[in-house]
Structures are given as C-alpha cells and as structure tokens.
Scaffold this motif. Structure first.
Motif, PDB file in Angstrom:
ATOM      1  N   SER A  73      -9.208   1.020   3.962  1.00  0.00           N
ATOM      2  CA  SER A  73      -8.897   1.625   5.260  1.00  0.00           C
ATOM      3  C   SER A  73      -9.283   3.099   5.214  1.00  0.00           C
ATOM      4  O   SER A  73     -10.137   3.492   4.413  1.00  0.00           O
ATOM      5  N   MET A  74      -8.689   3.913   6.067  1.00  0.00           N
ATOM      6  CA  MET A  74      -9.051   5.331   6.072  1.00  0.00           C
ATOM      7  C   MET A  74      -7.883   6.189   6.532  1.00  0.00           C
ATOM      8  O   MET A  74      -6.991   5.722   7.228  1.00  0.00           O
ATOM      9  N   LEU A  75      -7.951   7.455   6.103  1.00  0.00           N
ATOM     10  CA  LEU A  75      -6.952   8.414   6.579  1.00  0.00           C
ATOM     11  C   LEU A  75      -7.283   8.873   7.988  1.00  0.00           C
ATOM     12  O   LEU A  75      -6.416   9.378   8.707  1.00  0.00           O
ATOM     13  N   GLY A  76      -8.531   8.727   8.375  1.00  0.00           N
ATOM     14  CA  GLY A  76      -8.958   8.967   9.754  1.00  0.00           C
ATOM     15  C   GLY A  76      -8.424  10.258  10.326  1.00  0.00           C
ATOM     16  O   GLY A  76      -8.648  11.347   9.799  1.00  0.00           O
ATOM     17  N   SER A  77      -7.678  10.138  11.401  1.00  0.00           N
ATOM     18  CA  SER A  77      -7.221  11.313  12.129  1.00  0.00           C
ATOM     19  C   SER A  77      -5.796  11.716  11.746  1.00  0.00           C
ATOM     20  O   SER A  77      -5.151  12.454  12.478  1.00  0.00           O
ATOM     21  N   HIS A  95       0.810  -1.228   0.000  1.00  0.00           N
ATOM     22  CA  HIS A  95       0.000   0.000   0.000  1.00  0.00           C
ATOM     23  C   HIS A  95       0.841   1.276   0.000  1.00  0.00           C
ATOM     24  O   HIS A  95       0.303   2.378   0.001  1.00  0.00           O
ATOM     25  N   LEU A  96       2.173   1.114   0.030  1.00  0.00           N
ATOM     26  CA  LEU A  96       3.031   2.288   0.225  1.00  0.00           C
ATOM     27  C   LEU A  96       2.861   3.362  -0.840  1.00  0.00           C
ATOM     28  O   LEU A  96       3.011   4.545  -0.565  1.00  0.00           O
ATOM     29  N   ASP A  97       2.531   2.961  -2.056  1.00  0.00           N
ATOM     30  CA  ASP A  97       2.454   3.957  -3.118  1.00  0.00           C
ATOM     31  C   ASP A  97       1.071   4.572  -3.293  1.00  0.00           C
ATOM     32  O   ASP A  97       0.849   5.346  -4.222  1.00  0.00           O
ATOM     33  N   LEU A  98       0.178   4.258  -2.393  1.00  0.00           N
ATOM     34  CA  LEU A  98      -1.134   4.923  -2.431  1.00  0.00           C
ATOM     35  C   LEU A  98      -0.962   6.396  -2.072  1.00  0.00           C
ATOM     36  O   LEU A  98      -0.181   6.735  -1.181  1.00  0.00           O
ATOM     37  N   PRO A  99      -1.709   7.271  -2.758  1.00  0.00           N
ATOM     38  CA  PRO A  99      -1.638   8.685  -2.382  1.00  0.00           C
ATOM     39  C   PRO A  99      -2.386   8.930  -1.072  1.00  0.00           C
ATOM     40  O   PRO A  99      -3.284   8.170  -0.704  1.00  0.00           O
ATOM     41  N   LEU A 100      -2.014   9.991  -0.375  1.00  0.00           N
ATOM     42  CA  LEU A 100      -2.731  10.393   0.824  1.00  0.00           C
ATOM     43  C   LEU A 100      -3.996  11.098   0.352  1.00  0.00           C
ATOM     44  O   LEU A 100      -4.046  12.314   0.211  1.00  0.00           O
ATOM     45  N   GLU A 101      -4.989  10.295   0.076  1.00  0.00           N
ATOM     46  CA  GLU A 101      -6.224  10.822  -0.497  1.00  0.00           C
ATOM     47  C   GLU A 101      -7.354   9.932  -0.007  1.00  0.00           C
ATOM     48  O   GLU A 101      -7.266   8.695  -0.100  1.00  0.00           O
ATOM     49  N   ALA A 102      -8.404  10.557   0.529  1.00  0.00           N
ATOM     50  CA  ALA A 102      -9.450   9.795   1.207  1.00  0.00           C
ATOM     51  C   ALA A 102     -10.063   8.707   0.318  1.00  0.00           C
ATOM     52  O   ALA A 102     -10.251   7.573   0.758  1.00  0.00           O
ATOM     53  N   GLY A 103     -10.347   9.050  -0.938  1.00  0.00           N
ATOM     54  CA  GLY A 103     -11.000   8.093  -1.822  1.00  0.00           C
ATOM     55  C   GLY A 103     -10.139   6.862  -2.079  1.00  0.00           C
ATOM     56  O   GLY A 103     -10.604   5.722  -1.969  1.00  0.00           O
ATOM     57  N   ALA A 104      -8.873   7.089  -2.406  1.00  0.00           N
ATOM     58  CA  ALA A 104      -7.979   5.977  -2.741  1.00  0.00           C
ATOM     59  C   ALA A 104      -7.754   5.080  -1.526  1.00  0.00           C
ATOM     60  O   ALA A 104      -7.755   3.847  -1.630  1.00  0.00           O
ATOM     61  N   VAL A 105      -7.592   5.697  -0.364  1.00  0.00           N
ATOM     62  CA  VAL A 105      -7.346   4.916   0.848  1.00  0.00           C
ATOM     63  C   VAL A 105      -8.608   4.142   1.229  1.00  0.00           C
ATOM     64  O   VAL A 105      -8.550   2.968   1.614  1.00  0.00           O
ATOM     65  N   GLY A 106      -9.760   4.775   1.057  1.00  0.00           N
ATOM     66  CA  GLY A 106     -11.031   4.105   1.330  1.00  0.00           C
ATOM     67  C   GLY A 106     -11.234   2.914   0.403  1.00  0.00           C
ATOM     68  O   GLY A 106     -11.640   1.835   0.834  1.00  0.00           O
ATOM     69  N   ALA A 107     -10.917   3.106  -0.874  1.00  0.00           N
ATOM     70  CA  ALA A 107     -11.104   2.023  -1.843  1.00  0.00           C
ATOM     71  C   ALA A 107     -10.191   0.842  -1.528  1.00  0.00           C
ATOM     72  O   ALA A 107     -10.509  -0.303  -1.823  1.00  0.00           O
ATOM     73  N   ALA A 108      -9.048   1.119  -0.891  1.00  0.00           N
ATOM     74  CA  ALA A 108      -8.120   0.039  -0.526  1.00  0.00           C
ATOM     75  C   ALA A 108      -8.503  -0.606   0.806  1.00  0.00           C
ATOM     76  O   ALA A 108      -7.827  -1.504   1.290  1.00  0.00           O
TER      77      ALA A 108
END
Ligand SMILES: Cc1cc2nc3c(=O)[nH]c(=O)nc-3n(C[C@H](O)[C@H](O)[C@H](O)COP(=O)(O)O)c2cc1C
Ligand code: SF4
Ligand code: FES
Lengths: 211, 454
Positions: free
Chosen positions: B315-319, B300-313
């Motif tokens: 998990s969440m950016l949360g806090s 998952h390291l190359d995922l952008p810090l972006e709510a949609g992309a993280v959600g689709a993978a």
C-alpha cells in the motif's frame, strides 16, 4: 444583473494583470461574477469573454467543469454535507438525511422559499472533525443533528449573517499587490535568467544555476 | 514509539495569532528566508537535497531531486503550490494554510529563490474560504513588510506570489490538471511524458509543483539545516510528517509524528494520538494513505510509518490520511462510498476510468440496495481488471492519470478480505474470475474468528 458592475470590472482588470496570460484569470473572474450575482449568468460569461479575450463558449467550457459554479440561482445558503468515508463512518449520511427531512427537500435541491440549497458532497478536508458540513463554504465541525437544527434556525433568523456571507462570496480579503512593490509577471518568451542567479554565479564562481 | 522529535510544521498551531505577521515574526518567522538569502541558490538547493525531503502530496517524490529536473537555461520558471487538498481522509494542508500561512509563503519564497522562479502561484482549493482569506491577508502583509515582491529584503531577489483558487474538482489536485486549471481551462490531466511539469508545465515552461506541506517544511530546514532534518525518521522517509487520523478512533486529529520510528499502532492507539478504538470494538481495517490506497488490517499495525515498508506491504502512505474502521463497519458500504467518489470525480477523458468507475459504482449501489446477484462480485473484479489489468499494486495504468486505477484498490481490498459480506448481500457464493496480485489484498486469516457486528 449579470454583466460585471464598473467596480467589479476594476477588480477584474487588476486580477487579469497578475497573470502572464489573461485566460489564467478566468476561474477567479467566474468567482467574481458569482460573488456579484450569486450564480453565473450567460451575460456574465459573455462579459468575461470580452475581458479575457476568448469566446463565450470557451468561458462556458471552463465554467461547466467546476462544481462550485452554479448556472442557475441557488439558495441564499448552500449547505454542503460531507458523506465521504471518514464522515460516513461517524454519521455523515444520517446528518444528511436529518437535514433532508428537516428542510423537506432532497439533496441537490432548494427550499421553496429560496433560503437553503442542500448538497451531498465529497470530502471537504475536515475528516478528523467528522461529521462536518459547510454553509457557503464556511466550516462547521462535529455537527450533531441538534447543532444542525440550531444552525438552520440561526441562519433563517439572520443571526449568522456577519459570519456567513451570501452565496458566492469566498474570501473577504482580496490580495493587493502595490504597484511599486511588484516584481512583475514572468512572461514566456520575454524572460531571461533571474538576476539573483546570475549574481550568485558571478560572486561564487561555482556556476550555480539553481538546477 | 512516541518520539520527542521537534515539531517542524505544526509548531505554531496552539498560538492564537500564528496567522498574523506579528505572531509569525514573534515565533521565529522568516528566519529561514534570511538564511537562504545569505547563501547561493545552489547552496539552498543542496540543503533541501541533504534533508531528503519527500513530497507530501501523495506520490512521495524527493523535492530536491524534482527541482533539479528543470532544464538549464530555459526561462522563466514557475513555482506552483498545490493547495487543492481533496483526497478523502486527508486534512492537513488546510490547517497549514489557515493557521500558519506565512510559514507556507516563506517556504514558497525559499523554493523560488533556489530554483530561480520569477513568479509563483498558490492554488488553494475553491471550497476553502477561510484559507483563501488568511493567505490573502498574509500575502498583503508580507508585501507591506518587504518579504515579497521586488528586491526582497534588499537582496536583489524578486518574486510575486499570486493567490489563485479553484472551483470544486478533485482531479485538479493532479499536477498537470492543476496547471490546466491555472491556465483557465477545464481541469483535465495532460499526458506524461511529454508534459512533466518540471520540463513543460505552466505555459509549457519549467514548473515545479509542490504540495503545501512539502513547502511548509522549508523554513525549518533552512533554519536548522538539512542534516538535522535528515536525522529524524528512518530509511528513505526523513523528518516528520502530518497524519490525519479519522474514523473510529477516540481522538481523531491531525498529528505531526516522526517518520519511520512511529508505527500505525502508535498512531491509532497511543493516548496522545488516536487514543484507540471505542470501548468494546475491534479493528476491522484501516486505510493507510487516503482513499486511493489499498486497505490494511490488524496484521499491519506494527509497520512503521515509512514509505518503503508500507510500499513493500502493498500500500502507500499517500497523503497521510489514516482512516480507521472498526467491526461495526459495513465493508460493502464503505467500499461503495469510496468508489462513488472516484466515479463522481473522474474527469471523463479516458474510457476505462469514466466508464469503469461509473459501472463499479452502479453495481455496488445495486448490491447495497438488495438487488445484487452472486455473479456481481466477480463482475466488479472483472471491470476492475479492465481498468487496471492484473489488479496489482502499484496498479498498472491504462489511463492518462492514476485516478481510474485508484478505484480498483478499495474494490480489491474489500472483496478479497470481506468476501463473506458481499456474498451475504448477494445471496450466494462467488467465484473470483481474475487473479489478484497486490500484496495487501489478503483474505481474512482463518484463525481469527469473527466478532459479530453489533
Ligand atoms: C488524482 C490525483 C489527485 C491528486 N491530488 C492532490 C492534492 O489534492 N494535493 C496535492 O498536493 N497533490 C495531489 N496529487 C499529487 C500531485 O499530482 C503532485 O504529485 C503533487 O502536488 C506534487 O507535490 P509534492 O511533490 O510536493 O508532493 C494528486 C495526484 C493525483 C493523481
Ligand atoms: S484517469 Fe480518469 S481522471 Fe485521470 S485523466 Fe483519465 S478520465 Fe481523467
Ligand atoms: S471525509 Fe468528510 S471531510 Fe473528509
């Protein structure tokens, strides 16, 4: 000890006056009682009940929910060591065990001389400064066992007394709202549309109501 | 990518005097408020909508949209600031309160002006004595200088901000529990619906609850424009955001980065951010958004810090809490510690949460103490499935608030990925009794051979 002193009653009344409903002041008032006595005595809770206009049982109900309120005296210095995840990864548990050994007590208890109470706490929002601890809610970041020892020595010798006040004292600055500058409480049932919304709507004819 | 986006909320962190009124004014302070007061409240609200500012407290809801939920014609309205920061791994609101309290106050004023709130309450976590002290001083100075209270800067806009502080309870960070606490009660969440704060919040009046960091963005947005803010970032995540990078990195710290263009790899490895793992170590897992979030791994390291992309993978950016664990980490122990947190902090109102988290913690403790049985691994998942049926992401909620279901993510993450470690503790192989659906709950890829922990 226990009922609020006359000076503290003055502070309490000032705090109560800032809320649309007096019971909202309860947690700040419990802190005030703890600041006065170092813990929350039954008499203090009765006094707060009178000040706020609720029953002592209701005061106890609120008081007993929150970890910071101590219903028995604790040490002069409350040492809270974080062992949550970020701290765990870089030595938070070892730090706690070190302090347990050094003080000769388990987390959750007080040294026989009444100087230190040690607690194993959840994240205190200093995760990038792990491992960390608080003494009477003052932060110490990246604490090594040696630094912790030095800190305890200092505290015992009274060398940190100005920086770290006695247990119960949180902010040493109180909020003051000068009477003439006060906007006043927004009390349910007694409020209408704020004036700046009305004038904006009138001035612009856009019917803006800020929603 | 390391972007050269401006610092929106952390611009004053290296100023020694940023917490004083003078220091704040010398660095452009209260310009956003002045700009706001020259516009109508509706225009200010529109500017915040144009910025697409997402809430920074965990749920990531757009602030401008939330403000619009206040029912028209119901007065008074309140603004309540959530400064209860206590999600494990999360450290940013405290810095904002300690180092730049006026920026927060200015943000609260802008929100009150736009919404028509006649009183605001700033709820600071009880354990943060310095933040309380700095905010008290800042409020006193702001009153004295005419930025607060009656007829602010002669504009006809009047509002008091009351400093309030808690007394130690993570659950009070949940917005309806925060309101209960502000009413002087035990901090137990209310049921939503009907108690959505915007409709029925403090004293059952319309109430906007926003996180400290969310509000701290407003002065910049008013000064520079919502469009300039929305130009930064990507997809649905606009602007910049504070991330706390902690755990096994060489440079743990709180960094403001541009949303969407920066990746987890940048945040963990770049010399200006996390600085990489300690020499000779490899990545085992990282938590992308606070203790409630499912864990992420190498892939998952190359995922952008972006709510949609993280959600689709899954998990969440949360806090904004990134907790990095290298190969020296005991996954079972890490899982236990996070679950213990939820067990300790459950408010006790709902049975699945109160009983479930307590049993999970005890079973994990038994495993760590060497008394685990192979069937305990399945038992953990069975209990999790009772707390949140289907073990999915986002989790199904059987409880009044999301705390209980949150305890399931570390369990599912650790067991699915590091089943071998649980089996080693329990002395036998385990059958997993339930199907696990969350997308981030993925086993170790078989190709990567294990680097033995030293
Ligand atoms: C268990 C739990 C704990 C929470 N803790 C916090 C917290 O400490 N700080 C915070 O701002 N939001 C916290 N939240 C989120 C709040 O409920 C709320 O969504 C947030 O304050 C709204 O502000 P925002 O829209 O500006 O993000 C928590 C939520 C839950 C369910
Ligand atoms: S889920 Fe847990 S913390 Fe949330 S209301 Fe229910 S018992 Fe309380
Ligand atoms: S985990 Fe220890 S301070 Fe956050």
């Amino acid at each position: 000890m226990a009922r609020l002193s006359p000076a503290n009653v003055g502070i309490a009344e000032e705090i109560i006056s800032r809320y649309p409903r007096p019971k909202s002041a309860l947690i700040p008032l419990l802190h005030l009682a703890q600041e006065q006595d170092g813990y929350i005595a039954d008499d203090a809770m009765e006094h707060l009940a009178e000040l706020v206009g609720i029953t002592p049982a209701e005061v106890l109900g609120t008081c007993s929910f929150y970890e910071m309120f101590k219903r028995e005296p604790v040490g002069q210095y409350l040492v809270n060591v974080c062992t949550n995840i970020s701290c765990l990864l870089v030595g938070g548990e070892e730090l706690l065990h070190h302090l347990e050994q050094r003080l000769g007590i388990h987390a959750g208890s007080t040294t026989p001389d009444g100087v230190f109470t040690l607690e194993d706490v959840e994240c205190i929002a200093a995760c990038t400064e792990a491992p960390c601890l608080q003494v009477n809610y003052r932060y110490h970041h990246q604490v090594t066992p040696e630094a912790a020892d030095a800190l305890l020595d200092d505290l015992r010798a009274g060398r940190r007394a100005t920086e770290i006040p006695k247990h119960g004292v949180l902010a040493r600055v109180r909020q003051q709202i000068p009477a003439e500058q006060r906007a006043g409480n927004a009390v349910p049932g007694q409020s209408e549309e704020p004036v700046w919304l009305r004038t904006a709507a009138a001035g612009n004819g856009d019917g803006g109501q800020g929603s | 990518m390391i972007s050269d986006a401006p610092k929106v909320v952390s611009s004053r962190w290296d100023r020694e005097d940023a917490h004083t009124l003078q220091g704040y004014l010398d660095s452009g302070g209260y310009q956003g408020l002045r700009t706001a007061l020259q516009r109508t409240p509706q225009q200010v609200h529109d500017e915040v909508k144009a910025a697409s500012l997402l809430g920074r407290g965990g749920a990531g809801f757009p602030a401008g949209t939330k403000w619009g939920f206040c029912p028209p014609g119901v007065w008074p309205r309140y603004v309540v600031v959530n400064g209860d920061e206590s999600e494990p791994g999360t450290y940013k609101d405290r810095i904002l309160m300690e180092r730049d309290p006026h920026q927060l106050i200015e943000g609260v004023l802008i929100a009150c002006y736009a919404i028509g709130a006649a009183q605001a309450f700033l709820y600071v976590r009880g354990e943060m004595a310095l933040a309380q002290e700095r905010i008290a001083q800042a409020l006193n100075d702001a009153y004295a200088a005419g930025y607060l209270g009656r007829d602010i800067l002669g504009s006809g806009f009047s509002v008091d901000i009351v400093l309030h502080w808690g007394a130690g309870a993570y659950i009070v960070g949940e917005e309806t529990a925060l309101i209960e606490s502000l009413e002087g009660n035990r901090g137990m969440p209310r049921l939503k619906p009907p108690f959505f704060p915007a409709a029925k919040g403090l004293y059952l009046q319309p109430t906007v609850v926003n996180n400290v960091e969310t509000l701290a963005n407003l002065p910049w947005i008013l000064t520079n424009g919502g469009a300039a803010f929305a130009e930064m970032g990507a997809e649905s995540s606009r602007g910049t955001r504070l991330f706390a990078v902690s755990g096994h990195v060489q440079r743990p710290g709180v960094y403001e980065v541009e949303f969407g263009t920066t990746t987890f790899r940048d945040l963990i490895e770049a010399p200006v951010y996390g600085g990489g793992l300690r020499p000779g170590r490899t990545l085992k897992a990282f938590i992308p958004g606070g203790a409630s979030a499912p864990w992420f791994y190498e892939e998952h390291l190359d995922l952008p810090l972006e709510a949609g992309a993280v959600g689709a993978a899954g998990s969440m950016l949360g806090s904004g809490a990134v907790v990095v664990m290298d190969d020296s980490t005991d996954a079972v122990k890490a899982c236990w510690r996070v679950v213990r947190f939820f067990a300790r902090e459950s408010c006790g109102k709902c049975t699945p949460c109160r009983e479930g988290t307590t049993w999970l913690e005890q079973i994990l403790r038994r495993i760590i103490d060497g008394h685990g049985r192979p069937e305990d691994i399945g038992l953990l998942l069975d209990v999790s499935d009772n707390i949140s049926p289907g073990i999915n992401w986002p989790p199904r909620q059987t409880t009044i608030c999301p705390l209980g279901p949150s305890a399931v993510s570390p369990i599912a993450s650790a067991i699915v990925r590091f089943k071998d470690e649980f089996e080693a503790y329990c002395g036998g192989s385990a059958e997993l009794p339930v199907e696990i659906k969350g997308k981030a709950y993925i086993p170790k890829p078989s190709a990567t051979s294990e680097v033995a922990g030293v």
